[in-house]
Design a protein around this motif. Structure first.
Motif, PDB file in Angstrom:
ATOM      1  N   ILE A   3       0.836  -1.200   0.000  1.00  0.00           N
ATOM      2  CA  ILE A   3       0.000   0.000   0.000  1.00  0.00           C
ATOM      3  C   ILE A   3       0.873   1.253   0.000  1.00  0.00           C
ATOM      4  O   ILE A   3       2.052   1.206   0.335  1.00  0.00           O
ATOM      5  CB  ILE A   3      -0.966   0.022   1.197  1.00  0.00           C
ATOM      6  N   LYS A   4       0.253   2.356  -0.357  1.00  0.00           N
ATOM      7  CA  LYS A   4       0.926   3.658  -0.340  1.00  0.00           C
ATOM      8  C   LYS A   4       0.366   4.462   0.822  1.00  0.00           C
ATOM      9  O   LYS A   4      -0.847   4.590   0.959  1.00  0.00           O
ATOM     10  CB  LYS A   4       0.688   4.396  -1.656  1.00  0.00           C
ATOM     11  N   MET A   5       1.276   5.006   1.641  1.00  0.00           N
ATOM     12  CA  MET A   5       0.868   5.774   2.813  1.00  0.00           C
ATOM     13  C   MET A   5       1.488   7.158   2.774  1.00  0.00           C
ATOM     14  O   MET A   5       2.602   7.327   2.292  1.00  0.00           O
ATOM     15  CB  MET A   5       1.318   5.075   4.105  1.00  0.00           C
ATOM     16  N   MET A   6       0.737   8.107   3.320  1.00  0.00           N
ATOM     17  CA  MET A   6       1.217   9.476   3.432  1.00  0.00           C
ATOM     18  C   MET A   6       0.963   9.951   4.860  1.00  0.00           C
ATOM     19  O   MET A   6      -0.105   9.696   5.417  1.00  0.00           O
ATOM     20  CB  MET A   6       0.478  10.377   2.444  1.00  0.00           C
ATOM     21  N   VAL A   7       1.956  10.642   5.442  1.00  0.00           N
ATOM     22  CA  VAL A   7       1.786  11.276   6.746  1.00  0.00           C
ATOM     23  C   VAL A   7       1.976  12.773   6.548  1.00  0.00           C
ATOM     24  O   VAL A   7       2.774  13.197   5.714  1.00  0.00           O
ATOM     25  CB  VAL A   7       2.779  10.715   7.796  1.00  0.00           C
ATOM     26  N   SER A  35       4.670   0.240  -0.229  1.00  0.00           N
ATOM     27  CA  SER A  35       5.524   0.562  -1.376  1.00  0.00           C
ATOM     28  C   SER A  35       6.030   1.997  -1.314  1.00  0.00           C
ATOM     29  O   SER A  35       7.066   2.319  -1.889  1.00  0.00           O
ATOM     30  CB  SER A  35       4.767   0.349  -2.688  1.00  0.00           C
ATOM     31  N   GLU A  36       5.282   2.870  -0.611  1.00  0.00           N
ATOM     32  CA  GLU A  36       5.688   4.269  -0.492  1.00  0.00           C
ATOM     33  C   GLU A  36       5.181   4.828   0.822  1.00  0.00           C
ATOM     34  O   GLU A  36       4.022   4.619   1.191  1.00  0.00           O
ATOM     35  CB  GLU A  36       5.121   5.091  -1.652  1.00  0.00           C
ATOM     36  N   LEU A  37       6.056   5.530   1.530  1.00  0.00           N
ATOM     37  CA  LEU A  37       5.691   6.238   2.757  1.00  0.00           C
ATOM     38  C   LEU A  37       6.205   7.662   2.597  1.00  0.00           C
ATOM     39  O   LEU A  37       7.393   7.923   2.675  1.00  0.00           O
ATOM     40  CB  LEU A  37       6.307   5.567   3.981  1.00  0.00           C
ATOM     41  N   HIS A  38       5.278   8.573   2.341  1.00  0.00           N
ATOM     42  CA  HIS A  38       5.609   9.955   2.000  1.00  0.00           C
ATOM     43  C   HIS A  38       5.208  10.876   3.140  1.00  0.00           C
ATOM     44  O   HIS A  38       4.176  10.682   3.766  1.00  0.00           O
ATOM     45  CB  HIS A  38       4.848  10.332   0.721  1.00  0.00           C
ATOM     46  N   LEU A  50      -5.653  11.505  -2.806  1.00  0.00           N
ATOM     47  CA  LEU A  50      -6.292  10.479  -3.637  1.00  0.00           C
ATOM     48  C   LEU A  50      -5.289   9.523  -4.279  1.00  0.00           C
ATOM     49  O   LEU A  50      -5.678   8.476  -4.786  1.00  0.00           O
ATOM     50  CB  LEU A  50      -7.155  11.134  -4.717  1.00  0.00           C
ATOM     51  N   ASN A  51      -4.006   9.867  -4.226  1.00  0.00           N
ATOM     52  CA  ASN A  51      -2.962   9.001  -4.777  1.00  0.00           C
ATOM     53  C   ASN A  51      -2.437   7.995  -3.758  1.00  0.00           C
ATOM     54  O   ASN A  51      -1.501   7.260  -4.049  1.00  0.00           O
ATOM     55  CB  ASN A  51      -1.789   9.851  -5.286  1.00  0.00           C
ATOM     56  N   TYR A  52      -3.032   7.975  -2.577  1.00  0.00           N
ATOM     57  CA  TYR A  52      -2.565   7.108  -1.494  1.00  0.00           C
ATOM     58  C   TYR A  52      -3.714   6.248  -0.980  1.00  0.00           C
ATOM     59  O   TYR A  52      -4.879   6.601  -1.107  1.00  0.00           O
ATOM     60  CB  TYR A  52      -1.972   7.949  -0.360  1.00  0.00           C
ATOM     61  N   ASP A  53      -3.343   5.132  -0.366  1.00  0.00           N
ATOM     62  CA  ASP A  53      -4.331   4.243   0.240  1.00  0.00           C
ATOM     63  C   ASP A  53      -4.659   4.669   1.668  1.00  0.00           C
ATOM     64  O   ASP A  53      -5.777   4.485   2.131  1.00  0.00           O
ATOM     65  CB  ASP A  53      -3.795   2.798   0.251  1.00  0.00           C
ATOM     66  N   VAL A  54      -3.652   5.224   2.351  1.00  0.00           N
ATOM     67  CA  VAL A  54      -3.790   5.599   3.759  1.00  0.00           C
ATOM     68  C   VAL A  54      -3.151   6.962   3.984  1.00  0.00           C
ATOM     69  O   VAL A  54      -2.051   7.217   3.496  1.00  0.00           O
ATOM     70  CB  VAL A  54      -3.101   4.557   4.681  1.00  0.00           C
ATOM     71  N   VAL A  55      -3.852   7.813   4.727  1.00  0.00           N
ATOM     72  CA  VAL A  55      -3.319   9.116   5.132  1.00  0.00           C
ATOM     73  C   VAL A  55      -3.376   9.173   6.656  1.00  0.00           C
ATOM     74  O   VAL A  55      -4.418   8.914   7.245  1.00  0.00           O
ATOM     75  CB  VAL A  55      -4.135  10.285   4.537  1.00  0.00           C
ATOM     76  N   LEU A  56      -2.249   9.508   7.272  1.00  0.00           N
ATOM     77  CA  LEU A  56      -2.194   9.714   8.713  1.00  0.00           C
ATOM     78  C   LEU A  56      -1.931  11.192   8.979  1.00  0.00           C
ATOM     79  O   LEU A  56      -1.070  11.796   8.334  1.00  0.00           O
ATOM     80  CB  LEU A  56      -1.080   8.878   9.349  1.00  0.00           C
ATOM     81  N   CYS A  57      -2.688  11.747   9.921  1.00  0.00           N
ATOM     82  CA  CYS A  57      -2.559  13.166  10.246  1.00  0.00           C
ATOM     83  C   CYS A  57      -3.018  13.382  11.681  1.00  0.00           C
ATOM     84  O   CYS A  57      -3.574  12.486  12.307  1.00  0.00           O
ATOM     85  CB  CYS A  57      -3.408  14.008   9.294  1.00  0.00           C
TER      86      CYS A  57
END
Length: 97
Positions: A3-7, A35-38, A50-57
């Motif tokens: 999955i792709k994740m963004m924080v 696959s990606e942690l941005h 919308l380009n990520y599966d999970v967003v943490l904030c």
């Protein structure tokens, strides 16, 4: 499948970088394939979510991602963005781990 994740944090500098490192420990501990942690600022995150599966904030930013939630992005609001324990618990609760 990875999955792709963004924080994200307010400015995208210090807090989100520390949050990324803590999240990396959490996903390693849980065995989640990522696959990606941005990490970035909230302004970038709103448009890129919308380009990520999970967003943490932080919880106070969670409402900014209603459109992403409607499209299936899992948005996780955190009380303490530096807490590996909280990140792990919320990833489990969201069905990611």
């Amino acid at each position: 499948m990875a999955i792709k994740m963004m924080v994200c944090c307010a400015s995208g500098a210090g807090s989100s970088l520390l949050m990324k490192m803590t999240t990396q420990k959490a996903i390693d501990n849980l065995g989640i394939s990522v696959s990606e942690l941005h990490h970035c600022a909230i302004s970038e995150a709103k448009s890129a979510s919308l380009n990520y599966d999970v967003v943490l904030c932080a919880r106070n930013f969670e409402h900014l991602f209603e459109d992403a939630k409607k499209k299936g992005v899992k948005v996780i609001g955190l009380k303490n963005v530096m807490s590996q324990k909280e990140i792990e618990a919320k990833l489990k609760r969201a069905g990611i781990a």
